[in-house]
Design a protein around this motif. Structure first.
Motif, PDB file in Angstrom:
ATOM      1  N   ALA A 154      24.763  42.632  41.775  1.00 37.13           N
ATOM      2  CA  ALA A 154      24.029  44.343  40.907  1.00 37.13           C
ATOM      3  C   ALA A 154      23.815  45.289  41.304  1.00 37.13           C
ATOM      4  N   GLU A 155      23.693  45.861  42.375  1.00 36.71           N
ATOM      5  CA  GLU A 155      23.017  46.957  43.193  1.00 36.71           C
ATOM      6  C   GLU A 155      23.993  48.362  42.802  1.00 36.71           C
ATOM      7  N   HIS A 156      25.446  47.485  42.807  1.00 37.32           N
ATOM      8  CA  HIS A 156      26.271  48.630  42.820  1.00 37.32           C
ATOM      9  C   HIS A 156      27.515  48.334  41.769  1.00 37.32           C
ATOM     10  N   ASP A 157      27.255  49.417  40.960  1.00 36.55           N
ATOM     11  CA  ASP A 157      28.452  49.115  40.137  1.00 36.55           C
ATOM     12  C   ASP A 157      29.391  49.075  39.844  1.00 36.55           C
ATOM     13  N   ASN A 158      29.974  49.702  41.055  1.00 39.31           N
ATOM     14  CA  ASN A 158      31.469  50.091  42.102  1.00 39.31           C
ATOM     15  C   ASN A 158      31.744  49.273  43.349  1.00 39.31           C
ATOM     16  N   LEU A 159      30.919  48.470  43.462  1.00 40.33           N
ATOM     17  CA  LEU A 159      31.572  46.337  44.496  1.00 40.33           C
ATOM     18  C   LEU A 159      32.488  46.021  43.871  1.00 40.33           C
ATOM     19  N   VAL A 160      33.750  46.208  44.158  1.00 42.07           N
ATOM     20  CA  VAL A 160      34.656  44.822  44.029  1.00 42.07           C
ATOM     21  C   VAL A 160      35.037  44.189  45.052  1.00 42.07           C
ATOM     22  N   VAL A 161      34.764  42.525  44.881  1.00 39.07           N
ATOM     23  CA  VAL A 161      34.344  41.220  45.999  1.00 39.07           C
ATOM     24  C   VAL A 161      35.725  40.861  45.897  1.00 39.07           C
ATOM     25  N   LEU A 162      37.049  40.265  46.222  1.00 39.02           N
ATOM     26  CA  LEU A 162      37.975  39.884  46.208  1.00 39.02           C
ATOM     27  C   LEU A 162      37.746  38.287  47.321  1.00 39.02           C
ATOM     28  N   ARG A 163      37.872  37.158  46.625  1.00 41.69           N
ATOM     29  CA  ARG A 163      37.906  35.680  47.144  1.00 41.69           C
ATOM     30  C   ARG A 163      38.904  35.595  46.643  1.00 41.69           C
ATOM     31  N   THR A 164      39.201  33.897  48.266  1.00 37.54           N
ATOM     32  CA  THR A 164      40.665  33.324  47.766  1.00 37.54           C
ATOM     33  C   THR A 164      40.185  32.014  47.664  1.00 37.54           C
ATOM     34  N   LEU A 165      40.880  31.171  47.043  1.00 35.32           N
ATOM     35  CA  LEU A 165      40.609  29.371  47.418  1.00 35.32           C
ATOM     36  C   LEU A 165      42.172  28.968  48.645  1.00 35.32           C
ATOM     37  N   SER A 166      42.742  30.408  48.747  1.00 33.76           N
ATOM     38  CA  SER A 166      43.668  30.512  49.883  1.00 33.76           C
ATOM     39  C   SER A 166      43.803  29.644  51.590  1.00 33.76           C
ATOM     40  N   LYS A 167      42.798  29.882  51.836  1.00 35.29           N
ATOM     41  CA  LYS A 167      42.612  30.264  52.905  1.00 35.29           C
ATOM     42  C   LYS A 167      41.681  28.556  53.387  1.00 35.29           C
TER      43      LYS A 167
END
Ligand SMILES: *Cc1c(COP(=O)(O)O)cnc(C)c1O
Length: 349
Positions: free
Chosen positions: A200-213
């Motif tokens: 919410a504080e950083h509109d240019n932040l993208v976080v990638l998550r995965t269920l693979s690991k």
């Protein structure tokens, strides 16, 4: 806050998404040219004869609750690899734009960029500082063409983690210029919360998550891009409708049931314990064991090929990183029984 979408390709901003057949599960489907009968052996709840939910909103609601974000901040896809591909195509104009990455790191950022015809700018991790990123070098390399800056943390293959106190100021400094894409494929094994708390504080932040690991679903292919709703909406126009197959959607929803989540958390704790045990056992057999915040250990050896051969003789594949880091091998933390057998194999003369 700036309108982060000015960083995207104009033709993607203007794109109209494919109009799929309406999704109304309470009615019988005579609108999508499907077959009325299931095949023998179809064990799915919804039936493989039917198209899945076009955009996996039910899965995204479950992922939003898992990751502690709003459903509008989640785009589910076929692994985080799909998110990397969508980001590259959505933000980098072929032959014009660039991505920046910090090697040695995960290989897909570069491959996705090359496929799209985007330039790859590299600012290496600092080995002498435990493979830390170099924010000053990253900022000095920025040009208006760099649209995506990737930081993988914990980093594959080095295993070290970058803290929020380093990443959030970087996000701020890149604001209005590029997206900071933080790949947290292994964050469940690290001793810090996800950066997703700071979207919410950083509109240019993208976080990638995965269920693979951490969630043991590598074969299901499901990952999540967490970002500002405007970025999620933009990339949703690009993702294939029906991207997540029915067996994947059903496997994910089952895996995210409370009882399964409790078990998953217990297993993550066991892998962390095993990682530390494995690192200790490897220490006398190699020249260096890098500290790891992930579910693997990077080691260096004077004879990496011999270690790989010994592993193979004991029945295990180990990953040779010789090309990027001289003498380096990456070893995934297995079950206690596998790790014990591997160590016996590596100790053998
Ligand atoms: C394994 C891995 C991924 C890919 O995950 P999928 O969700 O299976 O596509 C992404 N990033 C890193 C750093 C990885 O090691």
């Amino acid at each position: 806050m700036s309108d982060v979408l000015h960083l995207a390709r104009p033709e993607i901003r203007a794109l109209e998404a494919y109009q799929h057949a309406p999704w109304e599960p309470s009615l019988e489907r005579l609108h999508a040219n499907e077959n009325p009968w299931r095949i023998d052996g179809d064990t799915t709840r919804a039936g493989l004869n039917r198209y899945p939910e076009p955009y996996a909103f039910e899965v995204e609601r479950a992922l939003a609750s898992l990751y502690g974000v709003a459903p509008e901040q989640v785009l589910a896809g076929r692994g985080s690899d799909e998110a990397i591909d969508l980001l590259t195509r959505g933000f980098c104009a072929a032959g014009h734009d660039a991505v920046l990455q910090c090697p040695p790191t995960f290989g897909m950022y570069k491959v996705a960029a090359r496929i799209q015809g985007a330039e790859v700018i590299e600012r290496p991790l600092l080995r002498a500082r435990g493979w830390a990123i170099d924010p000053a070098a990253i900022l000095a390399a920025m040009t208006p063409r760099v649209k995506l800056v990737y930081v993988c943390t914990p980093n594959n293959p080095t295993g070290n983690d970058t803290d929020a106190a380093t990443l959030l100021p970087l996000a701020k400094q890149l604001s209005g210029r590029a997206l900071l894409v933080v790949d947290e494929a292994y964050v469940e094994f690290a001793a810090r919360p996800s950066l997703a708390n700071h979207l919410a504080e950083h509109d240019n932040l993208v976080v990638l998550r995965t269920l693979s690991k951490a969630y043991a679903l590598a074969g299901a292919r499901c990952g999540a891009l967490l970002a500002a709703p405007s970025i999620v909406e933009l990339l949703r126009k690009m993702i294939q409708p029906y991207a997540l197959p029915t067996p994947t959607q059903e496997a994910v929803l089952a895996a995210l049931q409370p009882a399964n989540l409790t078990e998953a958390r217990a297993r993550i704790a066991r892998i962390i314990e095993e990682r530390d045990r494995l690192a200790l056992a490897l220490a006398p057999l190699v020249t260096r064991v890098w500290p790891s915040a992930a579910n693997f250990v990077l080691v260096e050896s004077a004879e990496p090929a011999r270690l790989v051969a010994k592993g193979r003789a004991a029945g295990f594949l180990l990953r040779d990183f010789e090309k990027t880091i001289p003498g380096a091998l990456r070893i995934t933390v297995g079950s206690p029984e596998q790790n014990a057998r591997l160590i016996v194999g590596l100790e053998r003369a």
